[in-house]
Design an enzyme around this catalytic site. Structure first.
Site, short mmCIF file in Angstrom:
data_model
loop_
_atom_site.label_atom_id
_atom_site.label_comp_id
_atom_site.label_asym_id
_atom_site.label_seq_id
_atom_site.Cartn_x
_atom_site.Cartn_y
_atom_site.Cartn_z
N LYS A 94 -13.26 -30.02 -37.85
CA LYS A 94 -13.58 -31.12 -38.76
C LYS A 94 -12.63 -31.22 -39.95
O LYS A 94 -12.39 -32.29 -40.48
CB LYS A 94 -15.02 -31.00 -39.27
CG LYS A 94 -16.04 -31.41 -38.22
CD LYS A 94 -17.40 -31.69 -38.85
CE LYS A 94 -18.40 -32.17 -37.81
NZ LYS A 94 -18.84 -31.07 -36.92
N GLU A 116 -22.51 -38.54 -45.73
CA GLU A 116 -23.77 -37.94 -45.35
C GLU A 116 -23.44 -36.73 -44.49
O GLU A 116 -22.33 -36.61 -43.98
CB GLU A 116 -24.61 -38.93 -44.54
CG GLU A 116 -24.24 -39.06 -43.07
CD GLU A 116 -22.87 -39.70 -42.83
OE1 GLU A 116 -22.39 -40.44 -43.73
OE2 GLU A 116 -22.29 -39.44 -41.76
N SER A 382 -14.01 -26.00 -30.31
CA SER A 382 -14.01 -26.80 -31.54
C SER A 382 -14.37 -26.00 -32.79
O SER A 382 -13.98 -26.38 -33.88
CB SER A 382 -14.96 -27.99 -31.39
OG SER A 382 -16.25 -27.55 -30.99
C1 PLP Z 1 -19.47 -31.31 -35.68
C2 PLP Z 1 -19.04 -30.45 -34.58
C3 PLP Z 1 -18.91 -30.92 -33.26
C4 PLP Z 1 -19.28 -32.32 -32.86
O1 PLP Z 1 -18.53 -33.33 -33.41
P1 PLP Z 1 -17.49 -34.20 -32.58
O2 PLP Z 1 -17.19 -35.32 -33.48
O3 PLP Z 1 -18.19 -34.62 -31.30
O4 PLP Z 1 -16.33 -33.34 -32.29
C5 PLP Z 1 -18.42 -30.07 -32.29
N1 PLP Z 1 -18.10 -28.78 -32.58
C6 PLP Z 1 -18.22 -28.29 -33.82
C7 PLP Z 1 -17.85 -26.87 -34.06
C8 PLP Z 1 -18.69 -29.09 -34.86
O5 PLP Z 1 -18.82 -28.59 -36.10
#
Ligand code: PLP
Length: 401
Positions: A94, A116, A382
Site C-alpha cells: 500500500k 477512510e 502483498s
Molecule cells: C489492503 C491489502 C490488500 C488488499 O488490497 P488490494 O487493493 O486488493 O491489493 C492485500 N494485501 C495486503 C497485505 C493489504 O494490506
C-alpha cells in the site's frame, strides 16, 4: 508505457463499461483538479525523480523475487515464486501508492491528506506518507474497527495522524467513507483525498494502478533475470485489486502470461459468507463508479466476510471487472481454510509469515502447482503477517491439521 496501459482507461476513466466518475456536484471540481494534476505533474521529470528517490531510499525498493523452493517441492509440479512486497517499508504494497499520492499532493500545494480506513492498513500507510512529507493527516475509521484493530490505531497516532471515530450506522468501513467525504468537502482546497486501492471515481483506479505498476515492472525484470523466461502464471489476491493490478500491469502485454486474481471465499459461497465479487457478483454502482458488486435482495452492497480484513469489500476495482469480462484475466477464489493452511505452510517451510490477504495468493499457487508440472507461477506476496499472528494463533492455534 505499454500499449494496453496507454489505451486503458479512456479519457473519462472507463474500462469498457466500468469505471467513470459519478459524483455529487460539490465533489466534481475537486476530482477534476486531481485528474488534471495527475496528468501533468506525474509526467514531470521532477516528480519522476522524487518518486524514484523515495522508492529507493525510504521504501527500500526494489523488493526481491524469491523462489519458494521448499513449498514448490512439497506441492510437486510447478515452481512457485513470490514478489516480496512484504519487504516494502511498513510491510505491504500500500505504501507504493500512498507515497506517490502524497508526493502528488505536495506538488499540488496541498498540506493535508485524508482518507477512510477499514482494518487500518491504508490509514497506517497514508499516515506514514504524511509524516514523511510533513503534512497533516486525517483518517476516518468506524468505532467497531477502532476496537478491533487497536495496534493500527496506535500506529496512526504515533505517526501523527488524527483518527476520527465514526459512530453512526454500522460504525464500519462504509460509514467511514461517508464521514471522510463529508469532512473532505469543506477542506478540499487544502487537502487531498487519497483512496487506498484501484477503486473509487476516476482518476483513482488508473492513478493507483500506475503507481503500483512498479511492482510488475520490477517483478518481470527480476523473473527474467532469474529464469531466462517469463512466468506461465501470475497471481495475486484481490480486495479492491491494487496489488493485483500492479503485478498484472507488468505482464498485461505478454499474451502468453496467464493472469489470475484470487478472491476470498470466506466460509462458504452463500451471500454474506464471502467477498468473491467477480465470482458471484453482478454489475452495479458503488461510491461513484460502475463495477461488479455483491448485492443483497434490495440491490444494496451486501455484507461480506473473509478471514482477511483487507479483502473485505463488496465491490472491486473497475479494471478487474473489465479484465474479467474480456477474459484477459481469470478470477478464482480461495476460502478461509485454504488461506490459513497457506499461512502456516509458508511460515513453516519458507520462513515467511504472510499477511492473511496474501495467503490467498499462496493458496492459489499451492493448488495450481500440482496441476501444472513444468510450469512457473509468480504470486504477489502483498504484505507480511505480523499484524495477523495474534488473531490466527488465538483462534486456530499453530496449525490447521
Ligand atoms: C489492503 C491489502 C490488500 C488488499 O488490497 P488490494 O487493493 O486488493 O491489493 C492485500 N494485501 C495486503 C497485505 C493489504 O494490506
Amino acid at each position: 508505457m505499454s500499449s494496453y496501459l496507454k489505451s486503458h482507461p479512456t479519457r473519462d476513466g472507463f474500462f469498457g463499461t466500468y469505471g467513470g466518475a459519478d459524483l455529487p456536484p460539490v465533489l466534481q471540481p475537486h476530482f477534476e483538479e486531481i485528474s488534471k494534476a495527475y496528468d501533468t505533474i506525474s509526467r514531470s521529470a521532477e516528480f519522476i525523480r522524487d518518486l524514484r528517490y523515495i522508492r529507493k531510499h525510504f521504501q527500500g525498493r526494489p523488493t526481491p523475487v524469491s523462489h519458494l523452493k521448499n513449498l514448490s517441492d512439497r506441492c510437486g509440479g510447478a515452481q512457485i515464486y513470490a514478489k516480496r512486497e512484504d519487504l516494502n517499508h511498513t510491510g505491504a504494497h500500500k505504501l507504493n501508492h500512498c507515497m506517490a499520492e502524497a508526493l502528488l499532493a505536495k506538488h499540488m500545494g496541498k498540506t493535508k491528506l485524508m482518507a477512510e480506513t477499514g482494518a487500518g492498513q491504508h490509514g497506517v500507510a497514508l499516515a506514514t506518507a504524511a509524516a514523511y512529507f510533513g503534512m497533516e493527516c486525517e483518517i476516518h475509521m468506524g468505532e467497531i474497527d477502532i476496537a478491533k484493530e487497536a495496534p493500527n490505531v496506535t500506529r496512526m497516532k504515533l505517526l501523527g495522524a488524527e483518527v476520527v471515530p465514526v459512530c453512526f450506522g454500522g460504525r464500519s468501513l462504509k460509514e467511514a467513507v461517508d464521514s471522510a467525504f463529508q469532512s473532505y468537502v469543506p477542506q478540499a482546497e487544502t487537502a487531498l483525498f487519497a483512496i487506498g486501492s484501484v477503486v473509487g471515481p476516476h482518476p483513482f483506479p488508473m492513478m493507483v494502478r500506475n503507481f503500483q505498476h512498479v511492482v510488475g515492472i520490477e517483478a518481470r525484470e527480476q523473473f527474467l533475470e532469474m529464469t531466462g523466461e517469463l512466468p506461465d502464471m501470475v497471481g495475486a489476491c484481490v480486495g479492491g485489486g491494487s496489488n493485483a493490478m500492479g503485478l498484472f500491469a507488468g505482464f498485461i502485454d505478454d499474451p502468453d502470461v496467464a493472469l489470475y486474481g484470487v478472491e476470498p471465499l470466506g466460509t462458504s459461497s452463500n451471500l454474506g459468507d464471502h467477498a468473491a465479487t467477480l465470482t458471484y457478483g453482478e454489475d452495479g454502482d458503488i461510491h461513484g463508479f460502475r463495477t461488479m458488486l455483491l448485492k443483497d435482495e434490495a440491490g444494496e452492497p451486501a455484507p461480506v466476510h473473509t478471514v482477511a480484513s483487507g479483502l473485505d469489500y463488496p465491490g472491486v476495482g473497475p479494471e478487474h471487472a473489465y479484465l474479467y469480462r474480456s477474459g484477459r484475466a481469470t478470477y478464482t477464489a480461495a476460502d478461509d481454510k485454504e488461506a490459513l493452511k497457506a499461512f502456516y505452510d509458508l511460515s513453516r517451510h519458507e520462513g515467511i509469515i504472510p499477511a492473511l490477504e496474501s495467503a490467498h495468493a499462496v493458496a492459489f499457487a499451492m493448488r495450481e502447482a500440482g496441476k501444472n508440472p513444468g510450469k512457473s507461477i509468480l504470486i504477489n506476496l502483498s504484505g507480511r503477517g505480523d499484524k495477523d499472528i495474534d488473531y490466527v494463533t488465538e483462534t486456530y492455534g499453530f496449525s490447521v491439521d
